[in-house]
Structure formats: structure tokens, C-alpha cells
Design a protein around this motif. Structure first.
Motif, PDB file in Angstrom:
ATOM      1  N   ILE A  86       0.822  -1.210   0.000  1.00 41.73           N
ATOM      2  CA  ILE A  86       0.000   0.000   0.000  1.00 41.73           C
ATOM      3  C   ILE A  86       0.855   1.259   0.000  1.00 41.73           C
ATOM      4  O   ILE A  86       0.371   2.345  -0.294  1.00 41.73           O
ATOM      5  CB  ILE A  86      -0.972   0.054   1.206  1.00 41.73           C
ATOM      6  CG1 ILE A  86      -0.221   0.251   2.522  1.00 41.73           C
ATOM      7  CG2 ILE A  86      -1.884  -1.143   1.224  1.00 41.73           C
ATOM      8  CD1 ILE A  86      -1.084   0.715   3.674  1.00 41.73           C
ATOM      9  N   TYR A  87       2.135   1.134   0.332  1.00 44.91           N
ATOM     10  CA  TYR A  87       2.952   2.321   0.577  1.00 44.91           C
ATOM     11  C   TYR A  87       3.156   3.226  -0.637  1.00 44.91           C
ATOM     12  O   TYR A  87       3.096   4.451  -0.486  1.00 44.91           O
ATOM     13  CB  TYR A  87       4.268   1.925   1.241  1.00 44.91           C
ATOM     14  CG  TYR A  87       4.010   1.233   2.562  1.00 44.91           C
ATOM     15  CD1 TYR A  87       3.505   1.948   3.646  1.00 44.91           C
ATOM     16  CD2 TYR A  87       4.189  -0.133   2.709  1.00 44.91           C
ATOM     17  CE1 TYR A  87       3.210   1.310   4.845  1.00 44.91           C
ATOM     18  CE2 TYR A  87       3.901  -0.775   3.900  1.00 44.91           C
ATOM     19  CZ  TYR A  87       3.419  -0.049   4.966  1.00 44.91           C
ATOM     20  OH  TYR A  87       3.119  -0.676   6.144  1.00 44.91           O
ATOM     21  N   PRO A  88       3.380   2.701  -1.846  1.00 43.29           N
ATOM     22  CA  PRO A  88       3.439   3.626  -2.990  1.00 43.29           C
ATOM     23  C   PRO A  88       2.141   4.418  -3.169  1.00 43.29           C
ATOM     24  O   PRO A  88       2.168   5.606  -3.488  1.00 43.29           O
ATOM     25  CB  PRO A  88       3.695   2.700  -4.185  1.00 43.29           C
ATOM     26  CG  PRO A  88       4.383   1.526  -3.589  1.00 43.29           C
ATOM     27  CD  PRO A  88       3.729   1.337  -2.242  1.00 43.29           C
ATOM     28  N   GLY A  89       1.007   3.766  -2.925  1.00 44.99           N
ATOM     29  CA  GLY A  89      -0.275   4.459  -3.008  1.00 44.99           C
ATOM     30  C   GLY A  89      -0.441   5.516  -1.936  1.00 44.99           C
ATOM     31  O   GLY A  89      -1.005   6.580  -2.200  1.00 44.99           O
ATOM     32  N   VAL A  90       0.053   5.242  -0.738  1.00 42.22           N
ATOM     33  CA  VAL A  90      -0.023   6.234   0.344  1.00 42.22           C
ATOM     34  C   VAL A  90       0.727   7.494  -0.064  1.00 42.22           C
ATOM     35  O   VAL A  90       0.212   8.614   0.045  1.00 42.22           O
ATOM     36  CB  VAL A  90       0.554   5.672   1.667  1.00 42.22           C
ATOM     37  CG1 VAL A  90       0.699   6.772   2.713  1.00 42.22           C
ATOM     38  CG2 VAL A  90      -0.302   4.543   2.208  1.00 42.22           C
ATOM     39  N   VAL A  91       1.942   7.322  -0.552  1.00 37.40           N
ATOM     40  CA  VAL A  91       2.759   8.482  -0.930  1.00 37.40           C
ATOM     41  C   VAL A  91       2.165   9.197  -2.132  1.00 37.40           C
ATOM     42  O   VAL A  91       2.056  10.436  -2.149  1.00 37.40           O
ATOM     43  CB  VAL A  91       4.222   8.069  -1.201  1.00 37.40           C
ATOM     44  CG1 VAL A  91       5.054   9.251  -1.687  1.00 37.40           C
ATOM     45  CG2 VAL A  91       4.845   7.465   0.056  1.00 37.40           C
ATOM     46  N   ALA A  92       1.740   8.442  -3.151  1.00 39.38           N
ATOM     47  CA  ALA A  92       1.136   9.060  -4.341  1.00 39.38           C
ATOM     48  C   ALA A  92      -0.153   9.793  -3.985  1.00 39.38           C
ATOM     49  O   ALA A  92      -0.404  10.897  -4.485  1.00 39.38           O
ATOM     50  CB  ALA A  92       0.870   7.996  -5.408  1.00 39.38           C
ATOM     51  N   HIS A  93      -0.964   9.201  -3.128  1.00 36.81           N
ATOM     52  CA  HIS A  93      -2.217   9.818  -2.680  1.00 36.81           C
ATOM     53  C   HIS A  93      -1.916  11.140  -1.965  1.00 36.81           C
ATOM     54  O   HIS A  93      -2.557  12.169  -2.230  1.00 36.81           O
ATOM     55  CB  HIS A  93      -2.929   8.838  -1.760  1.00 36.81           C
ATOM     56  CG  HIS A  93      -4.349   9.157  -1.443  1.00 36.81           C
ATOM     57  ND1 HIS A  93      -5.243   8.183  -1.092  1.00 36.81           N
ATOM     58  CD2 HIS A  93      -5.051  10.319  -1.390  1.00 36.81           C
ATOM     59  CE1 HIS A  93      -6.421   8.739  -0.844  1.00 36.81           C
ATOM     60  NE2 HIS A  93      -6.311  10.041  -1.016  1.00 36.81           N
ATOM     61  N   PHE A  94      -0.930  11.122  -1.085  1.00 35.27           N
ATOM     62  CA  PHE A  94      -0.521  12.338  -0.377  1.00 35.27           C
ATOM     63  C   PHE A  94      -0.032  13.401  -1.357  1.00 35.27           C
ATOM     64  O   PHE A  94      -0.444  14.564  -1.284  1.00 35.27           O
ATOM     65  CB  PHE A  94       0.567  12.022   0.653  1.00 35.27           C
ATOM     66  CG  PHE A  94       1.238  13.253   1.184  1.00 35.27           C
ATOM     67  CD1 PHE A  94       0.602  14.043   2.127  1.00 35.27           C
ATOM     68  CD2 PHE A  94       2.490  13.632   0.738  1.00 35.27           C
ATOM     69  CE1 PHE A  94       1.203  15.200   2.615  1.00 35.27           C
ATOM     70  CE2 PHE A  94       3.099  14.775   1.214  1.00 35.27           C
ATOM     71  CZ  PHE A  94       2.457  15.569   2.157  1.00 35.27           C
ATOM     72  N   LEU A  95       0.869  13.016  -2.268  1.00 35.45           N
ATOM     73  CA  LEU A  95       1.417  13.992  -3.221  1.00 35.45           C
ATOM     74  C   LEU A  95       0.322  14.574  -4.110  1.00 35.45           C
ATOM     75  O   LEU A  95       0.309  15.777  -4.386  1.00 35.45           O
ATOM     76  CB  LEU A  95       2.507  13.335  -4.077  1.00 35.45           C
ATOM     77  CG  LEU A  95       3.791  12.959  -3.343  1.00 35.45           C
ATOM     78  CD1 LEU A  95       4.711  12.154  -4.264  1.00 35.45           C
ATOM     79  CD2 LEU A  95       4.494  14.191  -2.799  1.00 35.45           C
ATOM     80  N   PHE A  96      -0.596  13.722  -4.543  1.00 35.50           N
ATOM     81  CA  PHE A  96      -1.710  14.197  -5.369  1.00 35.50           C
ATOM     82  C   PHE A  96      -2.573  15.192  -4.600  1.00 35.50           C
ATOM     83  O   PHE A  96      -2.871  16.276  -5.096  1.00 35.50           O
ATOM     84  CB  PHE A  96      -2.560  13.010  -5.844  1.00 35.50           C
ATOM     85  CG  PHE A  96      -3.848  13.446  -6.481  1.00 35.50           C
ATOM     86  CD1 PHE A  96      -3.863  13.988  -7.751  1.00 35.50           C
ATOM     87  CD2 PHE A  96      -5.054  13.334  -5.795  1.00 35.50           C
ATOM     88  CE1 PHE A  96      -5.047  14.410  -8.337  1.00 35.50           C
ATOM     89  CE2 PHE A  96      -6.239  13.750  -6.370  1.00 35.50           C
ATOM     90  CZ  PHE A  96      -6.236  14.288  -7.644  1.00 35.50           C
ATOM     91  N   ASN A  97      -2.986  14.826  -3.386  1.00 34.89           N
ATOM     92  CA  ASN A  97      -3.834  15.731  -2.597  1.00 34.89           C
ATOM     93  C   ASN A  97      -3.133  17.054  -2.327  1.00 34.89           C
ATOM     94  O   ASN A  97      -3.742  18.122  -2.445  1.00 34.89           O
ATOM     95  CB  ASN A  97      -4.240  15.070  -1.280  1.00 34.89           C
ATOM     96  CG  ASN A  97      -5.311  14.019  -1.450  1.00 34.89           C
ATOM     97  OD1 ASN A  97      -5.906  13.883  -2.515  1.00 34.89           O
ATOM     98  ND2 ASN A  97      -5.554  13.254  -0.405  1.00 34.89           N
ATOM     99  N   ALA A  98      -1.850  16.994  -1.972  1.00 37.33           N
ATOM    100  CA  ALA A  98      -1.094  18.223  -1.702  1.00 37.33           C
ATOM    101  C   ALA A  98      -1.000  19.074  -2.973  1.00 37.33           C
ATOM    102  O   ALA A  98      -1.175  20.302  -2.919  1.00 37.33           O
ATOM    103  CB  ALA A  98       0.293  17.887  -1.162  1.00 37.33           C
ATOM    104  N   PHE A  99      -0.740  18.440  -4.100  1.00 36.42           N
ATOM    105  CA  PHE A  99      -0.669  19.168  -5.364  1.00 36.42           C
ATOM    106  C   PHE A  99      -1.989  19.860  -5.666  1.00 36.42           C
ATOM    107  O   PHE A  99      -2.014  21.044  -6.030  1.00 36.42           O
ATOM    108  CB  PHE A  99      -0.299  18.217  -6.512  1.00 36.42           C
ATOM    109  CG  PHE A  99      -0.315  18.878  -7.860  1.00 36.42           C
ATOM    110  CD1 PHE A  99       0.778  19.617  -8.283  1.00 36.42           C
ATOM    111  CD2 PHE A  99      -1.426  18.785  -8.687  1.00 36.42           C
ATOM    112  CE1 PHE A  99       0.760  20.246  -9.523  1.00 36.42           C
ATOM    113  CE2 PHE A  99      -1.454  19.412  -9.930  1.00 36.42           C
ATOM    114  CZ  PHE A  99      -0.346  20.139 -10.332  1.00 36.42           C
TER     115      PHE A  99
END
Length: 142
Positions: free
Chosen positions: A123-136
């Protein structure tokens, strides 16, 4: 294990690809909704604009919500219910904004995040990608 492999440097390309796919999806869905005259995402935009006013809180909120959502939807739901049902549940979870465009976009985002989960067995790549997307979206899109 429920959350899959531990984070590693080998997951960085998948994180970047997933983040880029999420941002591209958002751009395409938004452009389509505006062109088709069905853009009903005003509540989402208002919420993101409010969050952007408090950057430190927003980063914390985005980090924790991304972690919690990925733990549930890509950790538990994906493992138990599979690709389509977990993406559908992820979309319904975002119904609070009352936007059909948002629901469609989140469903497709759920499929992208599920793909990341299946490719990395984590799940960890999704956690980071989800965070980066939301922040962006909060800091640069709105």
C-alpha cells in the motif's frame, strides 16, 4: 500481509508514475466536466481552498487521511473485495462533496491506486502518491 511489502527505494518510480497518472486523470476529468457543462465540483474546490489557507495543518491532514484511506481501501478492501469493489467503495466514501464528477474521478483514481497496489504488492506507494496528489491539488490546482 494486509499492507504488503515494506517501503523501499525500488517503489519510487511507481510512486512517481501513480502520482502523474492521478494528476493527469484530474486534469482530463476536470476539462471534460467543464466542456460538457457538468462541472459540479464547487464544494470540492471550496473545501480545498479553505485547507490551503493553513498549510501546516493541511499537510498533516493530507498525510493522515492518505494513510488512513490507503490502509482501508488498498489494505483491507482491495484484499477482501478486489479491484472494482474497493474502487467503488473508495468513490462512495467521497460522496460527501455531493459531486457526480468527483465520484467518477475518485472511482478511476481508485483503480489507479489499486494498480499501484497490485504492481508493488504494497500500500505504501499508493499512500505516498495519494498524499502527493492531494497536496498538489490543494496547493497548486485550486
Amino acid at each position: 500481509p494486509l499492507f504488503g511489502k515494506k517501503p523501499s527505494r525500488e517503489q519510487i518510480p511507481l510512486i512517481l508514475l501513480t502520482t502523474a497518472a492521478l494528476i493527469t486523470l484530474n486534469f482530463v476529468i476536470s476539462a471534460f466536466a467543464v466542456q460538457a457543462g457538468i462541472d459540479d465540483t464547487h464544494a470540492v474546490t471550496a473545501y480545498a481552498t479553505t485547507l490551503a489557507l493553513i498549510p501546516f495543518f493541511t499537510l498533516l491532514y493530507t498525510a493522515f487521511s492518505s494513510l488512513a484511506e490507503e490502509m482501508f481501501f488498498r489494505g483491507f478492501a482491495y484484499t477482501v473485495f478486489g479491484n472494482l469493489l474497493s474502487a467503488f467503495a473508495f468513490a462512495l466514501f467521497h460522496w460527501g462533496y455531493g459531486s457526480y464528477v468527483e465520484i467518477a474521478g475518485v472511482f478511476l483514481a481508485g483503480l489507479i491506486l489499486n494498480y499501484s497496489r497490485s504492481q508493488s504488492n504494497s500500500i505504501y506507494p499508493g499512500v505516498v502518491a495519494h498524499f502527493l496528489f492531494n497536496a498538489f491539488i490543494i496547493f497548486f490546482w485550486v
